[in-house]
Design a protein around this motif. Structure first.
Motif, PDB file in Angstrom:
ATOM      1  N   ASP A  47       8.381  50.596 -34.813  1.00  4.44           N
ATOM      2  CA  ASP A  47       8.379  50.625 -33.584  1.00  4.44           C
ATOM      3  C   ASP A  47       7.111  51.007 -33.034  1.00  4.44           C
ATOM      4  OD1 ASP A  47       8.981  51.215 -30.773  1.00  4.44           O
ATOM      5  OD2 ASP A  47      11.050  52.093 -31.329  1.00  4.44           O
ATOM      6  N   LYS A  50       6.394  54.101 -30.462  1.00  2.30           N
ATOM      7  CA  LYS A  50       6.899  55.676 -30.975  1.00  2.30           C
ATOM      8  C   LYS A  50       5.667  56.033 -31.727  1.00  2.30           C
ATOM      9  CE  LYS A  50      11.885  55.539 -30.875  1.00  2.30           C
ATOM     10  NZ  LYS A  50      12.888  55.614 -31.440  1.00  2.30           N
ATOM     11  N   LYS A  77      12.277  51.505 -37.229  1.00  4.12           N
ATOM     12  CA  LYS A  77      13.289  51.119 -36.201  1.00  4.12           C
ATOM     13  C   LYS A  77      14.748  51.813 -36.813  1.00  4.12           C
ATOM     14  CE  LYS A  77      11.464  47.071 -34.367  1.00  4.12           C
ATOM     15  NZ  LYS A  77      11.428  45.741 -34.351  1.00  4.12           N
TER      16      LYS A  77
END
Length: 112
Positions: A47, A50, A77
């Motif tokens: 991800d 982030k 994720k």
């Protein structure tokens, strides 16, 4: 005195920008490729929104040559995270002057 302080605050950001190039994208991309090639993580599972980036050090080695150390925290994720330290050389005009040395510091999996 107040004008002097305001003047210093106004020029400080310029001196910070001039001191070391912001070259986090090159070592970040190379760290991701290194983790993929080493079988540590599938990039499709990361991800990227982030990802945490922190420059730990930038040492001037020449007129416009810096060795830079970055700390990245990649999140997948599934809640896992991968902490990687990178070391590479950069200049104000070229971020990919050298290869990137990547070191996996921590791999945490969410297990609950």
């Amino acid at each position: 005195m107040k004008k002097y302080i305001i003047g210093l605050l106004a020029i400080m950001p310029l001196s910070v920008l001039a001191s070391s190039p912001d070259c986090h994208s090159w070592p970040m991309n190379m760290a991701e490729a290194w983790m993929k090639n080493a079988g540590i993580v599938d990039l499709a599972n990361l991800d990227e929104s982030k990802t945490e980036i922190k420059q730990l050090a930038s040492e001037k080695k020449g007129k416009d040559l810096y060795t830079q150390i970055y700390h990245f925290v990649f999140h997948d994720k599934s809640g896992g995270q991968y902490e990687v330290i990178t070391q590479s050389d950069a200049s104000s005009t070229e971020c990919s002057i050298s290869e990137v040395n990547s070191f996996l510091v921590t791999k945490k999996d969410l297990t609950h």
